[in-house]
Each structure stands twice: as C-alpha cells, then as structure tokens.
Design an enzyme around this catalytic site. Sequence first.
Site, PDB file in Angstrom:
ATOM      1  N   ASN A 226     -59.248 -30.454  61.822  1.00 11.91           N
ATOM      2  CA  ASN A 226     -59.879 -31.771  61.977  1.00 11.91           C
ATOM      3  C   ASN A 226     -61.099 -31.862  61.070  1.00 11.91           C
ATOM      4  OD1 ASN A 226     -62.249 -30.756  63.484  1.00 11.91           O
ATOM      5  ND2 ASN A 226     -60.686 -30.214  64.984  1.00 11.91           N
ATOM      6  N   PHE A 227     -61.826 -32.954  61.169  1.00  6.05           N
ATOM      7  CA  PHE A 227     -62.897 -33.234  60.211  1.00  6.05           C
ATOM      8  C   PHE A 227     -64.266 -32.648  60.582  1.00  6.05           C
ATOM      9  CE2 PHE A 227     -59.900 -36.714  59.351  1.00  6.05           C
ATOM     10  CZ  PHE A 227     -59.790 -36.582  57.974  1.00  6.05           C
TER      11      PHE A 227
END
Length: 421
Positions: A226-227
């Site tokens: 994820n970011f």
Amino acid sequence: MQSTRGVLIVLKGKNIIVGICGGIAAYKTPQLVRLLKKEGANVRIALTEGGSRFVSELSLATVSEEAVYRSIFPPTNKEGTDFTHHISLGEWADALVIAPATANTLAKLSAGLCDDMLTACFITLRPGKPILVFPAMDGGMFLSPSVQRNIATLSAGGCQVFNPESGELASGQCGTGRMPEPDTILLRLKEALGRSAPSSPLHELSVVITAGPTREKIDGVRFISNFSSGKMGFAIARAAAKRGARVTLIAGPVNLETPPGVERINVESAMEMYGAAESFFGSCDIFIGAAAVADYRPLSPYEGKIKKNAEELQLTLVKNPDILAAFSLQKSPRQLAIGFALEKEHDLEHARKKLESKALDLIAFNVFDHKTSGFEVDTNILTLIEREGQATELPLLSKDGAAEKLLDAIETVRLKTGIKT
Ligand code: PMT
C-alpha cells in the site's frame, strides 16, 4: 548552599562522561572527577590524544575508578575479541561535560567528525541529555571567527557552551580564556541535570511503534502493498524518544532515516512484523500501531517469477493476523494499546468500532485524501477517540505536530487509567 532545585541530590547515581581535550587546564580535571564521585556520580573519561599530554591516564583512571577511553578502537586483548564501546558509552551517559574544550575539538564537534572516543560520545549521546562545553584557550584564539562560528553551531544544536573566565592565563598574559574551577563546572552540571529532569510521564517507558506498509509476496519479483510511507510512525517514534521513552520502531520497507535514540527493526511482511512485535508484547508499556499492515497475503507465493501467458490469474489470499488486536487482547492493565484507523470517508463510527473490537485505549482516526492527510503526505488531520467515547478533533498539522498531540493524549489516558510506573 545553592538554591537550584534538586541540586543536592541530582548527581547521585548519574552516569557522567567527562571529555578532556589538550589544554593546560586539563590538569584540573582529576579534581573535577573527584568532586563528581563524591556526589555519587558514576564517571567515565573520554580523553583526547592532546588531553593525554597534559594529564595522565593513570591519575584519571585512579580517581574515576574506571579505565580511561581514548581511541574508538580498543587495544586488542589476548583472545583478540575486545570490541569498541563507541556507541555504548554515549548511550550509557546522562550527561557529557567537555572541559577543557580546545579549538580543535570544537571544530570537530561542530563538523560532526567522529575520530576518537570523545567525538563518538558526543554523537551517540541520547537525545535530550545535557552536553556542557567549557572552552579554554588563549583569549585571542577564543575570539577568532572560526572558534566563535563553531561555538555558535554547537549552541544552536542544543549544547550549553560556557564562556571562559578572565584572569591569568598559562601564556603569562591576563585575559579571557581560563577554564572555570571544578566546583563551578560541577554546579553548572547540576543545574543542567536539574533542568533536564524527566518532565514527561513517558520518560524511560518502553514504547513500541509499528510503521510503514508491509509487502506480501506474490512471487519472487511481485508483491501486494500500500501507499504508507512510514512518516506518521517515524514522527511518533521521534517525538517519543525526545520525551525520554525507550522507543522500538518496527518498520516496514520505507525510505526514512531512523530518528535519534530509536531502536529500529526492519521487516517486510505482516508475518515478519507480527513476529518482531510479539517479542515485546509482555514487556512494553505502550504499543502504537501506526503501520498500514496488509490485511491479506497470497496463500502460496510462487518461488520464481510467474509467467504472464495466461489471460487470467487467480490468487488465493489468506488473512494476516491482526498485530495490534493480538497485543491488546493479551495485555495487562498497566499496558496501553493505541491504534490508527484509516478511512476514505470522515466517518467516526468505523473508527469507534475498531477501537471496541480491538479493545484499544485510544484510536487516531485519519482520512486519506493524498493531499493533506493519511498516506505519504507530510501532514495529517487526526481525530483522537478515547475508550470512553470522547473525541478530540485536531487541526491540520505536520506529522511531527500530530505525533506530539497524540503523545499528549496518551499521557492523559495513562493518567486517567491510573497506571503507575
Ligand atoms: O505511513 P504514512 O504514509 O505516514 O501514513 C500514515 C498512515 C495513514 C498509514 C497512518 O496514519 C495510519 O492510519 N495507519 C493505520 C492504517 C491502517 O491500516 O488502518 P486499519 O484501519 O487497517 O488498521 C487499524 C489498526 O490496526 C492500525 O493501528 C493498524 O496498524 C492495526 N493493524 C491492522 C491490521 C493488522 N493486520 N495488524 C494491525 O496491527
């Protein structure tokens, strides 16, 4: 008797490093060490090469009752297994006193050079510990632009640099340049330690923080992630270390510097993060889950590289263990479990449900908008929700600012819960 608060007891049991450089005033330092020992301090000496020309290592070892530290590299012992203390000595200390400090050492310290034990201690001292510097040299040298520039740099970095006193100098001239007498140095140290006495309830507590994303391998070259950048978790670690906590940061793969005074454990996957965290479950005082842990992982990651011949690829994902919930469900009443809730919408109910289902003491709710809050950006907008339901909405803050507010709230929760250290 001095009026400074805590002056009489402040040195008992404290670990003090006395750094001694090559100036004539070094002859006064055995007396300084004796005074410190009389007050009950543990004293270790970091002597520079120049310092050793002015005061004998044997005198200093005798008065301090400790071996004197000089080089970063120890003389190899018989078995050839001795090791360097360049980090442990700085981490051991409650304060560093450099007296006398020469122009040469001031320059090295301000430039961040680290080529002997004194300069290493300066760099490895834990954040917030006082550093007192007593320059002593010829008056003209002291006023030279380069010495003044280095002093300004050290002062800006948080060192307390004391102007030398005036009087008769070793050169036979009268002027500014004398090192203060040992009893004055002792007093300045007591004052500094009195001021730096632990003011945060987090002082010396064990705080474990998870940060960043996890990577869940699909095959040898691909993963699910994820970011998360780790910025929020690292900001909390930095702020907790500044408050004197013993911080362990369990970090997923991120590109960030380890904050000073923080112990970092690097992990890749959720299972690795779980394994690293679990070993602190019994011992930590506060567990903060700031990581964006992947909820699922591929059941059987492919060993090599999956070929892209097929039009469709089915991946079977299995649920990862919930690290924070695992901690909070087994924690004792003296431990706190703090979580984050990341949502797309500004809906506090989701966060409240997470607080309850994971049995947390506090949850920090944030929305991700890729502009001002949540993943990657340097700022965040948190709403802090306590177990009793009270919600405090914070304004847009830098992640460092948000971390400070979160720690303030944790201190309050600890107080309300009646946890005593
Ligand atoms: O890293 P940055 O780019 O600075 O971004 C910060 C952040 C947005 C990642 C951070 O502020 C944040 O919100 N972290 C939690 C994100 C998240 O995954 O929330 P969640 O709602 O899925 O999980 C709730 C809580 O349980 C979190 O404290 C999480 O760390 C924890 N958790 C979740 C799943 C899991 N398997 N184990 C966990 O410990």
